[in-house]
Design a protein around this motif. Structure first.
Motif, short mmCIF file in Angstrom:
data_model
loop_
_atom_site.label_atom_id
_atom_site.label_comp_id
_atom_site.label_asym_id
_atom_site.label_seq_id
_atom_site.Cartn_x
_atom_site.Cartn_y
_atom_site.Cartn_z
N PHE A 60 39.99 -19.06 33.89
CA PHE A 60 39.61 -20.46 34.03
C PHE A 60 38.77 -20.81 32.80
O PHE A 60 37.63 -20.37 32.67
N PHE A 61 39.35 -21.59 31.90
CA PHE A 61 38.74 -21.85 30.59
C PHE A 61 38.46 -23.36 30.47
O PHE A 61 39.35 -24.16 30.72
N GLN A 70 30.88 -23.21 20.16
CA GLN A 70 30.67 -21.87 20.73
C GLN A 70 31.63 -21.65 21.88
O GLN A 70 31.94 -22.57 22.63
N ILE A 71 32.10 -20.41 22.00
CA ILE A 71 32.90 -20.00 23.16
C ILE A 71 32.16 -18.86 23.83
O ILE A 71 31.72 -17.92 23.16
N GLY A 72 32.02 -18.93 25.14
CA GLY A 72 31.36 -17.82 25.83
C GLY A 72 31.40 -17.99 27.33
O GLY A 72 31.89 -19.01 27.84
N THR A 73 30.90 -17.00 28.05
CA THR A 73 30.79 -17.15 29.50
C THR A 73 29.70 -18.19 29.77
O THR A 73 28.86 -18.45 28.89
N GLN A 88 22.27 -17.85 25.58
CA GLN A 88 22.34 -17.51 24.16
C GLN A 88 23.08 -18.57 23.36
O GLN A 88 24.12 -18.27 22.76
N PRO A 89 22.61 -19.82 23.38
CA PRO A 89 23.32 -20.84 22.61
C PRO A 89 23.34 -20.47 21.13
O PRO A 89 22.33 -20.03 20.58
N ALA A 90 24.52 -20.65 20.50
CA ALA A 90 24.66 -20.26 19.10
C ALA A 90 24.14 -21.33 18.16
O ALA A 90 23.76 -21.05 17.03
#
Ligand code: ATP
Length: 368
Positions: free
Chosen positions: A44-45, A228-231, A238-240
């Motif tokens: 689920f993206f 950013q891509i992440g869980t 951990q925002p980039a």
């Protein structure tokens, strides 16, 4: 070319949806600008970002309703250039999930089977029954759409999209017309259905809370690009980039210069008139792309829930600007040397207060 981690090639089998450096221009406007991501089988993206950042265009590129100006789209390992939507193995639910008003619920769902046979050798009627049950509308098949609530109509639209058993489900703000309480209930149901079927899902929303709640992974978009891509946890904790730190939930972003450091702690001189040094935990070596240096300017963030009234560590004396009672918590807006800070507190805070934070709750942001 995007790096292989971004494209999900670390998996055993190829990802179900791949966008590789995809752009889409409309005249002088670049709606999507070099976007790369890969959605794994059954994942689920979610694409999330402010209005106009290119979410819908990206989804339409996957669905084949738009063609990329540059870059490649692949579905289940196949190149999709020139393949029209009806020949893609997708189901789609749009924002205005327009059901056919002259057809009852069964007929609306069966419409999804007009171009494809039902999966697993089922008859149309069996498939419609199965879907009615899946979306919890047993016994409502004979109703007309105007005899259903907004949430029920939305579930019919979902059943119609799922009818042919597509490998990929595309959802563009499917709940935006519903009230907040119903949206929260439906997103739990949607996630359940998605997991039961294991259908790879690409979801578009501007609602960051919804994105965190529903997704396996999230891509945060801004101005046609992915920030950013992440869980959900990675994106939140951990925002980039500064944009991600401030767009996803509330945050306090500080700028400062590294004054000293040892293996555990960085002492940071905060930017501004009043000389204030705070200690923040040194991130693990492999968390940052470059080594930190003494004298370096950095940005870090501390969530409002981690900026605690009366905390003696890293104390900042601030004046109270306003308080907002939200039930579970009260948001307190502070002014610290001209810089606004947001904390969670209660209404008993006076005109001035001291807030502090644990060094481990500060997160270094790598890019402005
Ligand atoms: P929203 O949340 O408001 O739906 P979005 O993130 O989905 O926004 P898009 O609809 O993808 O954004 O639009 C991205 C940009 O491309 C916007 O600047 C928009 O005006 C522009 N755009 C989208 N479609 C077209 C079109 N058919 N012609 C011209 N410009 C377009």
């Amino acid at each position: 070319m995007a790096d292989s981690e971004q494209l999900g090639r670390t998996d055993d089998h190829p990802p179900t949806i791949v966008l590789d450096d995809v752009s889409r221009d409309y005249g002088a406007t670049t709606a999507v600008d070099g976007v790369s991501f890969a959605v794994r089988d059954g994942e689920f993206f979610t694409l999330v970002g402010p209005s106009g950042c290119g979410k819908t265009t990206t989804l339409r590129l996957v669905g084949g309703f738009e063609q990329p100006t540059a870059g490649r789209v692949q579905l289940s390992g196949e190149e999709m250039v020139g393949v029209p939507p009806e020949e893609r193995d997708i189901g789609i639910v749009f924002q205005n999930y327009a059901l056919f008003p002259h057809m009852n619920v069964r007929e609306n769902i069966a419409y999804g089977l007009n171009f494809t046979d039902p999966p697993d050798g089922q008859t149309k009627a069996e498939r419609v029954d199965e879907l009615l049950s899946l979306v919890d509308l047993d016994g409502m098949g004979e109703r007309d759409p105007d005899q259903l609530s907004g949430g029920q109509q939305q579930r019919v639209a979902l059943a119609r999209a799922l009818a042919p058993g597509p490998s990929v489900l595309l959802l563009d703000e499917p709940m935006s017309a519903l009230d907040a309480e119903l949206r929260e209930r439906l997103r739990v149901e949607l996630k359940d259905i998605q997991q039961t079927l294991g259908v790879t899902t690409l979801y578009v929303t501007h609602d960051q809370e919804e994105a965190l709640a529903i997704s396996d992974r999230v891509a945060v978009m801004r101005d046609g690009r992915i920030e950013q891509i992440g869980t959900p946890r990675e994106i939140y904790h951990q925002p980039a980039t500064r944009f991600v730190a401030e767009f996803i939930g509330d945050n306090n972003v500080f700028a400062g210069e590294i004054e000293e450091m040892d293996s555990k702690t960085l002492s940071v001189q905060l930017a501004g008139d009043a000389p204030t040094v705070v200690d923040i935990e040194r991130p693990a070596e492999d968390r940052l792309s470059t080594e930190l240096q003494t004298g370096e300017e950095i940005l870090f963030c501390v969530r409002p829930e981690s900026l605690v009234v009366g905390h003696e560590k890293n104390a900042l004396n601030a004046s109270v600007e306003s308080t907002e009672f939200l039930g579970e918590t009260t948001r307190v807006q502070l002014d610290w040397n001209g810089k606004p800070l947001l904390v969670h507190g209660d209404e008993t805070v006076g005109e001035r207060t001291s807030v502090g934070f644990d060094p481990k709750n500060a997160h270094i942001i790598e890019r402005e």
